[in-house]
Design a protein around this motif. Structure first.
Motif, PDB file in Angstrom:
ATOM      1  N   ASP A  35       0.872  -1.228   0.134  1.00 18.79           N
ATOM      2  CA  ASP A  35       0.089  -0.103   0.181  1.00 18.79           C
ATOM      3  C   ASP A  35       0.817   1.424   0.021  1.00 18.79           C
ATOM      4  O   ASP A  35       0.384   2.312  -0.356  1.00 18.79           O
ATOM      5  CB  ASP A  35      -0.868  -0.205   1.222  1.00 18.79           C
ATOM      6  N   GLY A  36       2.139   1.045   0.420  1.00 16.44           N
ATOM      7  CA  GLY A  36       2.969   2.283   0.378  1.00 16.44           C
ATOM      8  C   GLY A  36       4.319   2.107   1.138  1.00 16.44           C
ATOM      9  O   GLY A  36       4.625   0.812   1.422  1.00 16.44           O
ATOM     10  N   PHE A  37       4.927   3.042   1.540  1.00 16.43           N
ATOM     11  CA  PHE A  37       6.397   2.886   2.029  1.00 16.43           C
ATOM     12  C   PHE A  37       6.312   3.976   3.147  1.00 16.43           C
ATOM     13  O   PHE A  37       5.516   4.878   3.458  1.00 16.43           O
ATOM     14  CB  PHE A  37       7.514   3.213   1.115  1.00 16.43           C
ATOM     15  N   ARG A  38       7.252   3.557   4.405  1.00 16.28           N
ATOM     16  CA  ARG A  38       7.404   4.583   5.336  1.00 16.28           C
ATOM     17  C   ARG A  38       8.764   4.700   5.915  1.00 16.28           C
ATOM     18  O   ARG A  38       9.609   3.488   5.921  1.00 16.28           O
ATOM     19  CB  ARG A  38       6.311   4.503   6.734  1.00 16.28           C
ATOM     20  N   MET A  39       9.226   5.642   6.388  1.00 22.77           N
ATOM     21  CA  MET A  39      10.580   5.639   7.062  1.00 22.77           C
ATOM     22  C   MET A  39      10.531   5.105   8.413  1.00 22.77           C
ATOM     23  O   MET A  39       9.966   5.207   8.970  1.00 22.77           O
ATOM     24  CB  MET A  39      11.286   7.289   7.074  1.00 22.77           C
ATOM     25  N   VAL A  40      11.507   4.227   8.737  1.00 21.24           N
ATOM     26  CA  VAL A  40      11.602   3.573   9.940  1.00 21.24           C
ATOM     27  C   VAL A  40      13.025   3.746  10.315  1.00 21.24           C
ATOM     28  O   VAL A  40      13.896   3.699   9.627  1.00 21.24           O
ATOM     29  CB  VAL A  40      11.237   1.950   9.872  1.00 21.24           C
ATOM     30  N   ASP A  41      13.358   3.655  11.709  1.00 18.55           N
ATOM     31  CA  ASP A  41      14.375   3.822  12.571  1.00 18.55           C
ATOM     32  C   ASP A  41      15.324   4.720  11.945  1.00 18.55           C
ATOM     33  O   ASP A  41      16.566   4.636  12.106  1.00 18.55           O
ATOM     34  CB  ASP A  41      15.173   2.518  12.972  1.00 18.55           C
ATOM     35  N   VAL A  45      13.574   1.563   5.268  1.00 20.22           N
ATOM     36  CA  VAL A  45      12.450   1.991   4.579  1.00 20.22           C
ATOM     37  C   VAL A  45      11.602   0.985   4.841  1.00 20.22           C
ATOM     38  O   VAL A  45      11.961  -0.175   4.782  1.00 20.22           O
ATOM     39  CB  VAL A  45      12.486   2.216   3.244  1.00 20.22           C
ATOM     40  N   GLY A  46      10.275   1.113   5.378  1.00 15.68           N
ATOM     41  CA  GLY A  46       9.337  -0.295   5.696  1.00 15.68           C
ATOM     42  C   GLY A  46       8.353  -0.081   4.640  1.00 15.68           C
ATOM     43  O   GLY A  46       8.153   0.840   4.140  1.00 15.68           O
ATOM     44  N   VAL A  47       7.637  -1.309   4.453  1.00 14.60           N
ATOM     45  CA  VAL A  47       6.808  -1.440   3.216  1.00 14.60           C
ATOM     46  C   VAL A  47       5.462  -1.577   3.977  1.00 14.60           C
ATOM     47  O   VAL A  47       5.314  -2.688   4.971  1.00 14.60           O
ATOM     48  CB  VAL A  47       7.164  -2.702   2.432  1.00 14.60           C
ATOM     49  N   VAL A  48       4.530  -0.863   3.747  1.00 11.61           N
ATOM     50  CA  VAL A  48       3.233  -1.019   4.184  1.00 11.61           C
ATOM     51  C   VAL A  48       2.399  -1.956   3.314  1.00 11.61           C
ATOM     52  O   VAL A  48       2.294  -1.640   2.305  1.00 11.61           O
ATOM     53  CB  VAL A  48       2.506   0.530   4.372  1.00 11.61           C
ATOM     54  N   VAL A  49       1.817  -3.002   4.123  1.00 13.58           N
ATOM     55  CA  VAL A  49       1.203  -3.856   3.563  1.00 13.58           C
ATOM     56  C   VAL A  49      -0.306  -4.132   4.060  1.00 13.58           C
ATOM     57  O   VAL A  49      -0.468  -3.690   5.086  1.00 13.58           O
ATOM     58  CB  VAL A  49       1.623  -5.513   3.850  1.00 13.58           C
ATOM     59  N   LYS A  50      -1.352  -4.147   2.901  1.00 16.53           N
ATOM     60  CA  LYS A  50      -2.750  -4.045   3.506  1.00 16.53           C
ATOM     61  C   LYS A  50      -3.217  -5.468   3.318  1.00 16.53           C
ATOM     62  O   LYS A  50      -2.987  -6.015   2.225  1.00 16.53           O
ATOM     63  CB  LYS A  50      -3.528  -3.146   2.609  1.00 16.53           C
ATOM     64  N   PHE A  51      -3.837  -5.950   4.248  1.00 13.62           N
ATOM     65  CA  PHE A  51      -4.439  -7.327   4.422  1.00 13.62           C
ATOM     66  C   PHE A  51      -6.014  -7.060   4.516  1.00 13.62           C
ATOM     67  O   PHE A  51      -6.579  -5.956   4.199  1.00 13.62           O
ATOM     68  CB  PHE A  51      -4.131  -7.944   5.510  1.00 13.62           C
TER      69      PHE A  51
END
Length: 66
Positions: A35-41, A45-51
């Motif tokens: 669903d998108g990406f987000r900055m982590v730590d 880069v984190g991957v946003v996964v929609k279930f």
């Protein structure tokens, strides 16, 4: 691996940051849609996964393309 928004992915491992109730749902059906990406730590880069009923993020090494 180049993951893009809209791709289907399978969760191949789960780190301990996800609540237990979500872990159970993911183990029942480990396939979701990016669903998108987000900055982590600060550097990753984190991957946003929609279930079906929720979304959460994963590190890229926790996922594989379906």
């Amino acid at each position: 691996m180049a993951i893009e928004v809209g791709q289907r992915v399978k969760v191949r491992r789960i780190r301990d940051r996800i609540p237990a109730n979500m872990v159970g749902k993911i183990k029942e059906n480990p396939i979701g849609t990016v669903d998108g990406f987000r900055m982590v730590d600060g550097s990753g880069v984190g991957v946003v996964v929609k279930f079906d009923s929720f979304a959460t993020w994963f590190f890229e090494d926790e996922l594989e393309l379906v």
